[in-house]
Every structure is written in structure tokens, then in C-alpha cells.
Design an enzyme around this catalytic site. Structure first.
Site, PDB file in Angstrom:
ATOM      1  N   CYS A   2      -3.214   3.873  -2.613  1.00 21.72           N
ATOM      2  CA  CYS A   2      -4.154   3.699  -3.712  1.00 21.72           C
ATOM      3  C   CYS A   2      -3.452   3.839  -5.058  1.00 21.72           C
ATOM      4  O   CYS A   2      -2.605   4.709  -5.242  1.00 21.72           O
ATOM      5  CB  CYS A   2      -5.315   4.686  -3.676  1.00 21.72           C
ATOM      6  SG  CYS A   2      -6.276   4.626  -2.187  1.00 21.72           S
ATOM      7  N   TRP A  75      -6.037   1.603  -0.599  1.00 20.62           N
ATOM      8  CA  TRP A  75      -5.520   1.563   0.773  1.00 20.62           C
ATOM      9  C   TRP A  75      -6.476   2.424   1.571  1.00 20.62           C
ATOM     10  O   TRP A  75      -6.538   3.641   1.384  1.00 20.62           O
ATOM     11  CB  TRP A  75      -4.099   2.130   0.816  1.00 20.62           C
ATOM     12  CG  TRP A  75      -3.417   1.982   2.138  1.00 20.62           C
ATOM     13  CD1 TRP A  75      -2.674   0.933   2.577  1.00 20.62           C
ATOM     14  CD2 TRP A  75      -3.408   2.940   3.208  1.00 20.62           C
ATOM     15  NE1 TRP A  75      -2.215   1.167   3.860  1.00 20.62           N
ATOM     16  CE2 TRP A  75      -2.654   2.385   4.259  1.00 20.62           C
ATOM     17  CE3 TRP A  75      -3.983   4.186   3.392  1.00 20.62           C
ATOM     18  CZ2 TRP A  75      -2.432   3.046   5.480  1.00 20.62           C
ATOM     19  CZ3 TRP A  75      -3.774   4.856   4.596  1.00 20.62           C
ATOM     20  CH2 TRP A  75      -3.004   4.284   5.618  1.00 20.62           C
ATOM     21  N   GLY A 102      -6.450   9.779  -2.130  1.00 22.46           N
ATOM     22  CA  GLY A 102      -6.334  10.992  -1.315  1.00 22.46           C
ATOM     23  C   GLY A 102      -7.447  11.053  -0.285  1.00 22.46           C
ATOM     24  O   GLY A 102      -8.093  10.040   0.008  1.00 22.46           O
ATOM     25  N   LYS A 491      12.740  -2.834   9.403  1.00 19.65           N
ATOM     26  CA  LYS A 491      12.537  -3.893   8.400  1.00 19.65           C
ATOM     27  C   LYS A 491      11.823  -5.077   9.048  1.00 19.65           C
ATOM     28  O   LYS A 491      10.883  -5.619   8.487  1.00 19.65           O
ATOM     29  CB  LYS A 491      13.874  -4.383   7.811  1.00 19.65           C
ATOM     30  CG  LYS A 491      14.617  -3.433   6.908  1.00 19.65           C
ATOM     31  CD  LYS A 491      13.990  -3.178   5.573  1.00 19.65           C
ATOM     32  CE  LYS A 491      12.966  -2.094   5.610  1.00 19.65           C
ATOM     33  NZ  LYS A 491      13.255  -0.736   5.499  1.00 19.65           N
TER      34      LYS A 491
HETATM   35  C1  AGP Z   1      10.301   1.662   4.511  1.00 22.77           C
HETATM   36  O1  AGP Z   1      10.580   0.311   4.552  1.00 22.77           O
HETATM   37  C2  AGP Z   1       8.925   2.014   4.717  1.00 22.77           C
HETATM   38  N1  AGP Z   1       8.022   1.261   3.959  1.00 22.77           N
HETATM   39  C3  AGP Z   1       8.602   3.485   4.922  1.00 22.77           C
HETATM   40  O2  AGP Z   1       9.087   3.767   6.196  1.00 22.77           O
HETATM   41  C4  AGP Z   1       9.136   4.533   3.935  1.00 22.77           C
HETATM   42  O3  AGP Z   1      10.511   4.615   4.017  1.00 22.77           O
HETATM   43  C5  AGP Z   1       8.481   5.891   4.251  1.00 22.77           C
HETATM   44  O4  AGP Z   1       7.101   5.787   4.091  1.00 22.77           O
HETATM   45  C6  AGP Z   1       9.024   7.020   3.425  1.00 22.77           C
HETATM   46  O5  AGP Z   1       8.785   6.817   2.076  1.00 22.77           O
HETATM   47  P1  AGP Z   1       9.523   7.661   0.971  1.00 22.77           P
HETATM   48  O6  AGP Z   1      10.977   7.392   1.090  1.00 22.77           O
HETATM   49  O7  AGP Z   1       8.941   7.188  -0.304  1.00 22.77           O
HETATM   50  O8  AGP Z   1       9.206   9.110   1.246  1.00 22.77           O
END
Ligand code: AGP
Length: 614
Positions: A2, A75, A102, A491
């Protein structure tokens, strides 16, 4: 998760809010909405399922006048994506509008109580319960909106960043946070509010980051006032934004993800700038220097992270054990926080997070701190919650990452981990000069080598075209390229929706090899020198079972290139740096497959960039 934007000042709020929503759309994009108070005091709320562009279409020819407003891109957590569940939500009497990022965990109890008082609800959301609860308290206590918000938040369990408008006060937005980020931009007679600084940076440089438990009274005619839930006033801590507006544009690329992949030569340069000297003979990270004794005497290092950042942590395990001789554990933050992990007061917990806002990682940090651990952060977003919650840390400085699939943050994280490992190994006297300099010099030339790897993009595009319609992929690697294989598989999964698994190559024969046939392509990373022969055996095992192999190999490799169906070359580097190069073709491969399949590369389904709910 969000995105929140707010504006109060002397300009038309709507264009600022919509532009802000576009900037924040990477945080969530299943519905969007805006609430404005027009010049005659009417509260107009417009919201719709879908992306921000659909909201813009929806409001065509509607009254969007007003110099105060709040807006939201969602979201979904509670309630499916729909017009009615979209934010802003407003009280039944149409008096108060609210946007929320949240989860209100005790919304069920509050809803039952409010229904008992005669309130009815339009949506399935926890947010509508919160706005009605605020309305109820305001009427019950005959108090101001600020007092009602404060009273409500004292009874709410959960996480929130909120912005609230009262139809009868077109000067003021009330905002509050707990475990979800909010930043306030301070202009001349105007204020901006957002989940992160990206919608604000083009208007103002001075910002204030709200802390957990704080409520801000944002009034266009008054200085900013921040108090906590116990009504104690906070000092206004103004920070300067360092972000550059051009970093938030696609810069001629069709997608942010492709732009961010191609930015990596520059982002690695930015990451090592001022940390490794030009001769490649010394690396200094102030976070390590300031806490030298702790690192020298650390019993263990425990990495906590999620997703891509967790994969970087796994590479950190190889680096810190090999070079520093420190025992390492790598934990999913979401699991760690709900166990009762053994943490000694001479353990160092290192939290890795691009956004610095991931709820599980934040909770893991709080748990580690409560058990007496020293917590170090590796973050990208300056001033983020994790950067502030940790005792010390190192920024990766790769600039804003907008594409939901993390690319340049991963290589930035690995680069910081290499620099940390080198510095600690040196301080501990565990690395000889030659190796130390080889690695540092390897990092100095890494931007040029990444350029060479990127130059293969047309070839990678051609290979991706051959495999676009495969239903499953295996990604194999060994040593520090095993986490790289997992990252490559992630990915592909997240942006192309193709099932993919990353495995340590030698584990194949313990099960996954049963999957191999000519419809199951395998991507093998064969760039590690030390276990090259073993990787060759793994490729042979796949080939002899009719599997198709795409190999990522070092330029000049003449062995694997004869065995694999397709090869992608990356330049040679010292072994511990190979993930920085082998990850590049995997990012491009996933990107081109997703494009071939017509996927929404930057905003893949069901995902959000910043996971601020657990
Ligand atoms: C990565 O491509 C993802 N979208 C996801 O796994 C991300 O790395 C994960 O949510 C952690 O996010 P952060 O590094 O912002 O904590």
C-alpha cells in the site's frame, strides 16, 4: 504494501496526489483512491479497483478541486480487491476519510462493538472499522479529530500508517504510524505526506520520518507537531533528502527492471565509492570501524532477511565463514521471529533489506535486540525503519529500486558483504595481503566486468525466446553460486510466473534429477573455479538424461561450451565475486522471458515491493 500520499498547502492537491500514487504504485496496485476537501468544504472520495491509471480515468469530469487531500494505492490484506474495499474509507456520516497501510488485528472485536452501537459497514476491510471507530470516539468524547485518532490508536492492535481527513477542517491532516513507514515533507506553507520519499522529492528536500507510536498534526497554517500515543511531544528531526528525481524515471527503458539491471555498473561504483581506495589496497566501512571490537569478538553472525535479501545473506555465509572464520547462520526473518532462537550477547545479527521496511525483518531485529544482540543493518533506503532500528550498519547506496523484482539491490548487498568480510578478515589477520588486494581490485574493476556481462543482452534475449514456453526450470549452482541459482529462480518465478527451483548442483541426484527430461530446462552456473570439475559432472548427469542445459560460463571456457545446449559468458573474476557476474544473465533471462510472455514486469501479480505486513 500500500502506498500513502497526502498534501495540504496552496496548490491543487489532486495532480500532486496522482503523481505521488504513480511513484508509489510499486508498493501495491490492486486498487486506488483519493479523498479531497473542495473549496466549499465538500469531502469528495473517488476510488476504484485496478491501477492508478484506472482511478484517473474514473475521476474524469468529476470535481477534483481542493488544496488538501489524501490518496492510496492498495495491496489487499482484508477483503478482495474491489471498488468498495479500495481506500479511502469514510465514516458512515461522511465526516471522516482515512487511508491505511497495515493490518488492524483486533478489527473483529471493534467491528462487533460498533455494530452494537448501530454502525453499518460497506466493505470487508479492517480500515473501515478504524475510521468508524475514530468517528465513534470523536462523537462519544466530543473531542478533536487528533484526540479521537490518539484514543483509537491506543486501543488498536496491529500495524498501521494512516492519514485522516475531517470534512470540517480543510487545513489539517492527521497522520500516524506503527510498523509501517511515513515521511512528511516540509515546504513553504505546504506539507507532503507519503509512505516513502519518492512522491516528495520533486517538491521539497526537508523531511521528517515519523517514528513508531507517533501522531503528526499536519496543519497548513501551523508548524508541524508530532506527539506520541501518551501525548508527549516529540522533537522535530528534519533530514535532507539525497534522492535524485531522475532516479525515479525509466530513463528511456521500457521497464524499471531493465533500467535497474543496466544501472549495475554505476550502482556498484556508488556502493564502493569512498570505501575502497583507488589503489585497491584498503577497504574501510565506518560501521565496522565503529564496532571493531564487537566484530573481532563475535561468536556468531546471524543473518536475518527475506527473499532476495535472504539469498544475499546465504552468500554472506560463504564469505564470512571462509574469510573471517566466524560461524554463520542465515535465517528467514519470518521463521526466526516466531521461534525462540538462541542468541548470545556476543552474537551479531545482520539484517539485510533493500526497502528497510520488511515487517518480518523488523520484527526479527526487535527480537534479537530484546535478547541482547548487537544488530547491524544492510539497507538501501536511507532513513528507513530498519536503518533506524539497527545499532549500526552500511547502506548499499544503489539508488531507488522501483521494479518489484530486486536486481541492483542484490548485487549491492553482495558487494557490501564482500567489503565487510574483507575488512573483518583483515582486522582479524586471517587474510594474506595478496588475496585481500585481489578481491578489492576485483571489486574496483567489477563495474567494467558487469558492462561486459550486460553486453550479452541480445544473445540472452535469443536464448530466452527458445525457452519462453517451458513450464518448469531448474537452476543449479555450487558454493557461493548456489544462492545465486536460487536468486535466478526467484527472478523467473516472480515476473514470468514460471515454476523454477534453485538447487545446489550436487543435490540433484538426491531427488530432483527424477524431474529431468527434454521439457525441463536446467540453468547451470559453472563459473566457480574451485568446483568446476564437479559442476561439469553435474552437467553430464543432466545431458545423459535428455535434459537441456543453459550454462553460465566464464569467457574462454571451452569444456562446458561443448556440453551445454546454450552458453552465456561472463568475464573472469576471483571466485568470491562470481555471484556479482553470474547473477546478471539470470536477471536478463528472467526479464526477457517475462516480456516474451507479456507479463507486467515491474508490477507482477500478487506482489508488492515493500512487504510491510507479515
Ligand atoms: C525480490 O525480487 C522480491 N521482490 C522479494 O523477495 C524481496 O527481496 C523481499 O520481499 C525482501 O525485501 P527487502 O529486501 O526490501 O526486505
Amino acid at each position: 504494501m500500500c502506498g500513502i500520499v497526502g498534501y495540504v498547502g496552496n496548490k491543487d492537491a489532486y495532480p500532486i496526489l496522482i503523481k505521488g500514487l504513480h511513484r508509489l504504485e510499486y508498493r501495491g496496485y490492486d486498487s486506488a483512491g483519493v479523498a479531497l476537501i473542495n473549496p466549499v468544504g465538500k469531502l469528495n472520495v473517488y476510488k476504484t479497483k485496478g491501477k492508478v491509471a484506472e482511478l484517473e480515468h474514473f475521476v474524469t469530469n468529476k470535481d477534483v478541486s481542493g488544496t488538501i487531500g489524501i490518496a492510496h494505492t492498495r495491496w489487499a490484506t482484508h477483503g478482495e480487491p474491489s471498488d468498495v474495499n479500495a481506500h479511502p474509507h469514510y465514516s458512515e456520516n461522511g465526516q471522516i476519510a482515512l487511508i491505511h497501510n497495515g493490518i488492524i488485528e483486533n478489527y473483529g472485536v471493534l467491528k462487533t462493538m460498533l455494530m452494537g452501537k448501530g454502525y453499518t459497514f460497506r466493505s470487508d476491510t479492517d480500515t473501515e472499522v478504524l475510521v468508524q471507530f475514530i468517528d465513534y470516539l470523536r462523537n462519544e468524547n466530543q473531542c478533536t479529530l487528533f484526540e479521537a485518532v490518539q484514543a483509537a490508536l491506543n486501543q488498536v492492535i496491529g500495524a498501521y500508517a494512516i492519514a485522516v481527513l475531517d470534512k470540517d477542517n480543510n487545513n489539517e491532516i492527521i497522520a500516524a504510524r506503527k510498523s509501517s513507514p511515513l515521511v512528511i515533507g516540509i515546504g513553504d506553507g505546504e506539507y507532503f505526506l507519503a509512505s516513502d520519499a519518492t512522491p516528495i522529492v520533486e517538491y521539497v528536500q526537508n523531511v521528517v520520518y515519523l517514528n513508531d507510536g507517533e501522531i503528526a498534526v499536519i496543519n497548513r497554517n501551523k508548524p508541524l507537531k508530532i506527539v506520541n500515543l501518551d501525548n508527549i511531544e516529540s522533537k522535530i528531526d528534519i533530514r535532507k533528502l539525497e534522492m535524485n528525481i531522475s532516479e525515479l524515471e525509466k530513463g528511456g527503458y521500457p521497464h524499471f527492471m531493465l533500467k535497474e539491471i543496466f544501472e549495475q555498473p554505476r550502482t556498484i561504483t556508488d556502493c564502493i565509492r569512498g570505501r575502497i581506495n583507488l589503489e585497491g589496497t584498503e577497504v574501510i566501512l565506518s560501521g565496522i570501524l565503529d564496532n571493531k571490537d564487537r566484530f573481532l569478538n563475535a561468536r556468531r553472525i546471524i543473518f536475518v532477511a527475506c527473499g532476495t535479501s535472504w539469498h544475499a545473506g546465504l552468500i554472506g555465509e560463504y564469505l564470512f565463514e571462509d574469510f573471517c572464520g566466524i560461524e554463520v547462520k542465515v535465517e528467514y526473518a519470518s521463521e526466526f521471529r516466531y521461534r525462540n532462537p538462541v542468541i548470545h550477547n556476543d552474537d551479531i545479527v545482520i539484517a539485510i533489506s533493500q526497502s528497510g521496511e520488511t515487517a518480518d525483518t523488523l520484527a526479527a531485529i526487535e527480537l534479537a535486540k530484546s535478547k541482547g544482540a548487537f544488530v547491524y543493518g544492510i539497507c538501501n533506503v536511507v532513513g528507513s525503519s530498519i536503518a533506524r532500528a539497527t545499532h549500526s550498519g552500511t547502506y548499499i547506496h544503489v539508488g531507488p529500486e522501483i521494479g518489484v523484482a530486486s536486481t541492483k539491490a542484490f548485487t549491492g548487498q553482495v558487494t557490501v558483504l564482500v567489503m565487510m568480510a574483507m575488512m573483518i578478515a583483515r582486522l582479524k589477520g586471517r587474510i594474506d595481503d595478496a588475496k585481500y588486494r585481489e578481491v578489492l581490485k576485483g571489486l574496483l574493476v567489477m563495474p567494467e566486468k558487469i558492462k561486459e556481462a550486460l553486453a550479452q543482452h541480445e544473445h540472452i534475449k535469443d536464448v530466452s525466446a527458445i525457452f519462453t514456453y517451458a513450464h518448469n526450470f531448474l537452476y543449479l549452482g555450487r558454493g557461493c553460486n548456489y544462492p545465486t541459482a536460487m536468486e535466478g529462480a526467484l527472478k523467473l518465478k516472480e515476473i514470468s510466473y514460471i515454476h523454477a527451483e534453485g538447487y545446489p548442483a550436487a543435490e540433484m541426484k538426491h531427488g530432483p534429477i527424477a524431474l529431468i527430461d527434454n521439457e525441463m530446462p536446467t540453468i547451470v552456473i559453472a563459473t566457480n573455479v574451485s568446483i568446476y570439475e564437479k559442476t561439469i559432472s553435474n552437467i553430464q548427469e543432466i545431458k545423459s538424461r535428455g535434459g537441456k542445459v543453459i550454462a553460465v560460463v566464464t569467457t574462454g571456457d571451452s569444456v562446458v561450451s561443448k556440453m551445454a545446449d546454450h552458453c552465456i559468458w561472463v568475464p573472469e573474476t576471483t571466485e568470491c565475486l562470481t555471484p556479482l557476474l553470474s547473477s546478471i544473465p539470470l536477471q536478463l533471462f528472467a526479464y526477457y522471458i517475462a516480456v516474451n510472455k507479456g507479463r507486467d514486469v515491474d508490477q507482477p501479480r500478487n506482489l508488492a515491493k515493500s512487504v510491510t505486513v507479515e
